[in-house]
Design a protein around this motif. Structure first.
Motif, PDB file in Angstrom:
ATOM      1  N   HIS A   1     -18.660 -26.478   8.799  1.00 36.44           N
ATOM      2  CA  HIS A   1     -17.423 -25.771   9.117  1.00 36.44           C
ATOM      3  C   HIS A   1     -17.704 -24.703  10.157  1.00 36.44           C
ATOM      4  O   HIS A   1     -18.849 -24.233  10.297  1.00 36.44           O
ATOM      5  CB  HIS A   1     -16.849 -25.126   7.844  1.00 36.44           C
ATOM      6  CG  HIS A   1     -17.833 -24.270   7.101  1.00 36.44           C
ATOM      7  ND1 HIS A   1     -18.050 -22.938   7.409  1.00 36.44           N
ATOM      8  CD2 HIS A   1     -18.704 -24.563   6.091  1.00 36.44           C
ATOM      9  CE1 HIS A   1     -18.981 -22.462   6.595  1.00 36.44           C
ATOM     10  NE2 HIS A   1     -19.420 -23.421   5.792  1.00 36.44           N
TER      11      HIS A   1
ATOM     12  N   ASP B   1     -24.056 -17.795   7.068  1.00 38.54           N
ATOM     13  CA  ASP B   1     -23.984 -18.813   6.018  1.00 38.54           C
ATOM     14  C   ASP B   1     -25.256 -19.647   6.086  1.00 38.54           C
ATOM     15  O   ASP B   1     -25.564 -20.221   7.135  1.00 38.54           O
ATOM     16  CB  ASP B   1     -22.745 -19.687   6.252  1.00 38.54           C
ATOM     17  CG  ASP B   1     -22.400 -20.553   5.048  1.00 38.54           C
ATOM     18  OD1 ASP B   1     -23.100 -20.466   4.020  1.00 38.54           O
ATOM     19  OD2 ASP B   1     -21.417 -21.322   5.142  1.00 38.54           O
TER      20      ASP B   1
ATOM     21  N   THR C   1     -21.584 -24.619  10.826  1.00 36.20           N
ATOM     22  CA  THR C   1     -22.690 -24.844   9.903  1.00 36.20           C
ATOM     23  C   THR C   1     -22.976 -26.340   9.851  1.00 36.20           C
ATOM     24  O   THR C   1     -22.099 -27.165  10.105  1.00 36.20           O
ATOM     25  CB  THR C   1     -22.355 -24.367   8.481  1.00 36.20           C
ATOM     26  OG1 THR C   1     -21.313 -25.193   7.933  1.00 36.20           O
ATOM     27  CG2 THR C   1     -21.909 -22.907   8.481  1.00 36.20           C
TER      28      THR C   1
ATOM     29  N   GLU D   1     -24.636 -28.675   6.932  1.00 36.82           N
ATOM     30  CA  GLU D   1     -25.075 -28.482   5.555  1.00 36.82           C
ATOM     31  C   GLU D   1     -24.932 -29.727   4.685  1.00 36.82           C
ATOM     32  O   GLU D   1     -24.157 -29.762   3.741  1.00 36.82           O
ATOM     33  CB  GLU D   1     -24.320 -27.315   4.916  1.00 36.82           C
ATOM     34  CG  GLU D   1     -22.806 -27.343   5.079  1.00 36.82           C
ATOM     35  CD  GLU D   1     -22.143 -26.143   4.385  1.00 36.82           C
ATOM     36  OE1 GLU D   1     -22.394 -25.949   3.191  1.00 36.82           O
ATOM     37  OE2 GLU D   1     -21.385 -25.420   5.047  1.00 36.82           O
TER      38      GLU D   1
ATOM     39  N   GLU E   1     -28.729 -25.780   4.771  1.00 35.60           N
ATOM     40  CA  GLU E   1     -27.625 -25.377   5.650  1.00 35.60           C
ATOM     41  C   GLU E   1     -28.095 -24.361   6.675  1.00 35.60           C
ATOM     42  O   GLU E   1     -28.733 -23.367   6.329  1.00 35.60           O
ATOM     43  CB  GLU E   1     -26.496 -24.737   4.823  1.00 35.60           C
ATOM     44  CG  GLU E   1     -25.392 -24.125   5.681  1.00 35.60           C
ATOM     45  CD  GLU E   1     -24.287 -23.464   4.865  1.00 35.60           C
ATOM     46  OE1 GLU E   1     -24.576 -22.968   3.762  1.00 35.60           O
ATOM     47  OE2 GLU E   1     -23.143 -23.455   5.338  1.00 35.60           O
TER      48      GLU E   1
HETATM   49 ZN    ZN Z   1     -21.156 -23.315   4.626  1.00 33.74          ZN
END
Ligand code: ZN
Ligand code: ZN
Length: 360
Positions: free
Chosen positions: A293, A228, A320, A322, A336
């Motif tokens: 998250h 991510d 993460t 972000e 992020e």
């Molecule tokens: Zn994310």
């Protein structure tokens, strides 16, 4: 030495010992994969103090044998009820099940299958176990993040005014597959101009134009593990003063959040570290979501890093970071990264540059 999946099942058994249940039925597929390695779309697991059974249907017989060779397997179309009946026949009286996954209708079927047996809610025990990753999981996440980095590096020279958001997203998705991604972590976000102010924008046929902020949020999947990353770019011109200012604030907030993500701290204090930078710039009300998250077999999993999040970060937990600032009608910036929390400096998995790059 037990393999990683057997070690995870032992941790679940240990957690179960304190719950009052004698055995557990796992029907949430992502948890089934975590505990066995089996990645089919129909299956269930029964774990008792002595036994472990994997149930799946005939489509997955070979796959289950290959992915979970160390587990007793049975063939059934109705995996959950079949294993509940097996538990009841084996003398289990209290069986924990994943109440957050099972529908009311399915619970009725389980109750009929396990007549005389008491079904009790397990809670999010497996999800909790999953928050701290073992070394093998971290390496899969690292590989997935590297795919994202390589795909983005290949994309940047291709971005130019005149492409649509959908074309940009499609190019990036193709590049991730070229670099070995099994699929998409989630639907790629490509948001240009005013659309970049929408945190989770779905790509449209809007055209990328000179002077736009272009926000890309995307991820690859390797071995079932998700990456991510978000980067925001400027298209074809030097940034306007407001664009550079917003970018600099987000970048400073993101750095503060990454610096704060060490083991032993509260999840909300990581959010606070980043959010306070944006608040100090007078833009606190434009940062409209949590800081980050957990990520792993699911793109969004525990723990959540938010202003009101409870819990303590533990070493080995990938999260993460972000932060974003969104100015409706004008544009937005989010940066992020995915990192693994350690006792000291976090292990940063996403490596793409963080300075404001001008594309096209
Ligand atoms: Zn994310
Ligand atoms: Zn993202």
């Amino acid at each position: 030495m037990p393999g990683p999946h057997a070690a995870r099942r032992e941790r679940l058994r240990a957690a179960l010992a304190t719950s009052g249940a004698e055995a557990v039925l796992v029907t949430r597929l992502v948890n089934l994969r975590y505990l066995t390695g089996f990645s089919g779309s129909n299956g269930a697991l029964l774990l008792t103090p002595e036994e472990v059974w994997l149930s799946t249907d005939g489509r997955y017989t070979e796959q289950a044998e290959a992915e979970a060779p160390d587990i007793e397997r049975e063939r059934s179309v109705s995996c959950g009820p079949s294993l509940v009946a097996r538990a009841a026949a084996g003398g289990v009286r209290r069986l924990a099940y994943e109440a957050h996954e099972v529908t009311v209708e399915e619970l009725g079927v389980l109750a009929v299958a396990g007549e005389g047996l008491e079904l009790v809610a397990l809670g999010h025990v497996v999800e909790e176990l999953r928050t701290v990753k073992d070394d093998g999981e971290v390496e899969l996440l690292r590989a997935a993040c590297a795919v994202g980095d390589r795909a983005l590096a290949d994309l940047l020279p291709l971005v130019r005014p005149g492409l649509t958001e959908r074309q940009v997203a499609g190019l990036l998705e193709g590049l991730m597959r070229d670099h070995g991604s099994e699929g998409l972590s989630f639907e790629t976000i490509a948001a240009t101009g005013a659309h970049s102010a929408i945190p989770h924008h779905t790509p449209t046929d809007a055209v990328v134009r000179a002077g736009d902020l272009l926000k890309l949020d995307f991820g690859a999947v390797v071995g079932g593990y998700h990456s991510d990353m978000t980067r925001t770019f400027l298209v074809a011109t030097a940034p306007a003063a407001w664009q550079q200012e917003v970018y600099d604030v987000v970048r400073a907030a993101q750095q503060a959040g990454r610096d704060a993500a060490v083991s032993g701290v509260g999840t909300s204090s990581v959010d606070r570290a980043a959010r306070s930078v944006i608040e100090a710039a007078g833009l606190g009300d434009r940062f409209v979501h949590g800081l980050g998250h957990g990520v792993g077999l699911e793109i969004h999993e525990a723990p959540m890093l938010g202003a009101s999040a409870a819990g303590i970060l533990r070493a080995g937990t990938p999260v993460t970071v972000e932060p974003g600032i969104y100015l409706p009608g004008r544009g937005g910036v989010r940066i992020e990264d995915t990192l693994v929390v350690r006792d000291g400096v976090p292990d940063l998995l996403t490596q793409s540059p963080r300075q404001l790059l001008v594309l096209g």
